[in-house]
Design a protein around this motif. Structure first.
Motif, PDB file in Angstrom:
ATOM      1  N   PHE A  59     -24.225 -17.268-109.175  1.00 51.17           N
ATOM      2  CA  PHE A  59     -23.041 -16.582-108.652  1.00 51.17           C
ATOM      3  C   PHE A  59     -22.493 -17.400-107.481  1.00 51.17           C
ATOM      4  CE2 PHE A  59     -25.786 -13.406-110.615  1.00 51.17           C
ATOM      5  CZ  PHE A  59     -24.898 -12.852-111.537  1.00 51.17           C
ATOM      6  N   ASP A  92     -25.345  -7.550-112.281  1.00 52.71           N
ATOM      7  CA  ASP A  92     -24.555  -8.568-112.977  1.00 52.71           C
ATOM      8  C   ASP A  92     -25.415  -9.463-113.878  1.00 52.71           C
ATOM      9  OD1 ASP A  92     -22.224  -7.663-111.850  1.00 52.71           O
ATOM     10  OD2 ASP A  92     -22.184  -9.152-110.251  1.00 52.71           O
ATOM     11  N   ARG A 109     -22.044 -10.460-103.053  1.00 49.43           N
ATOM     12  CA  ARG A 109     -21.265  -9.551-103.891  1.00 49.43           C
ATOM     13  C   ARG A 109     -19.871  -9.341-103.319  1.00 49.43           C
ATOM     14  NH1 ARG A 109     -24.391  -4.339-103.934  1.00 49.43           N
ATOM     15  NH2 ARG A 109     -25.192  -5.170-101.971  1.00 49.43           N
ATOM     16  N   HIS A 141     -19.286 -11.897-109.004  1.00 49.93           N
ATOM     17  CA  HIS A 141     -20.461 -11.139-108.560  1.00 49.93           C
ATOM     18  C   HIS A 141     -20.033  -9.902-107.782  1.00 49.93           C
ATOM     19  CE1 HIS A 141     -24.474 -10.247-107.587  1.00 49.93           C
ATOM     20  NE2 HIS A 141     -24.640 -10.989-106.513  1.00 49.93           N
TER      21      HIS A 141
END
Length: 229
Positions: A134, A52, A139, A47
């Motif tokens: 994820f 994504d 992120r 991620h």
């Protein structure tokens, strides 16, 4: 009104996936897995960008797109009417509250909390959906190829052991739309799908998460293999 919003959502999904594919020229690679097999799946991926899940969703066969929902942070996708429309109505995202107000992270397997992530994801699977997840939980903006996994994937594997857990490596999207960028940079991307995993008998959390993380890292393109995990 609901019918009109549903039509607008379908049109928006087509436009967004067309734009995503046009900018990235994305190529799906299915390694050790049949994309059309009639299996319920949790796709778990690295991620690095808010785009994504859109890229993964865009390369799924149309039959699977209709059944697959991204799991996303409610704090981001409920911020503003446009994000709510894209997240909830265009992609049917399962929005997860990542932190209790004034407290730490929610326990993923909380039994008494209707907002706990795992019961909500299990319920979505029970309704027939597949999920995009994820497991890094945020992120990855650093140099490491992959952050440590949080425990949610393990708890979900325990809760619904019959569901295929499919590792998915997204290549290059962090360079197309880095954090803070508004205008994407056209670059070719790949989405690599690996062989499904399941929780083994007697396998504990640490061993399972290490195996799942290794399976995801193994899908990295060869040119990234020199970067230490």
């Amino acid at each position: 009104m609901a019918a009109i919003r549903a039509i607008l959502a379908r049109i928006a999904a087509r436009i967004l996936t067309f734009v995503a594919r046009a900018i990235t020229a994305v190529q799906p690679l299915w390694v050790g897995i049949d994309p059309d097999a009639p299996r319920q799946r949790v796709y778990f991926a690295n991620h690095a960008s808010h785009g994504d899940f859109i890229l993964i969703w865009s390369v799924l066969p149309p039959r699977l797109q209709r059944l697959t929902r991204p799991v996303a942070g409610a704090d981001y996708w409920q911020r503003g009417a446009l994000r709510r429309f894209i997240g909830c109505e265009v992609f049917g995202a399962l929005l997860i509250r990542r932190q209790a107000e004034g407290a730490g992270p929610l326990p993923p397997d909380g039994r008494d909390d209707p907002e706990a992530p795992i019961p909500r994801m299990a319920a979505a699977l029970d309704e027939g959906s597949s999920l995009i997840l994820f497991p890094e939980g945020t992120r990855n903006q650093g140099d490491a190829p992959l952050l440590p996994f949080r425990s949610g994937l393990y708890h979900l594997a325990r809760a619904r052991p019959q569901v295929d857990l499919v590792p998915v490596w997204i290549e290059n999207l962090n360079r197309v739309l880095p954090k803070g960028a508004v205008v994407p940079v056209p670059l070719m991307c790949k989405v690599v799908f690996g062989a499904p995993l399941h929780l083994a008998a007697g396998e504990d959390k640490a061993a399972f998460l290490a195996r799942a993380r290794a399976a995801l890292l193994a899908l990295r393109p060869r040119q990234d293999a020199q970067v230490a995990p």
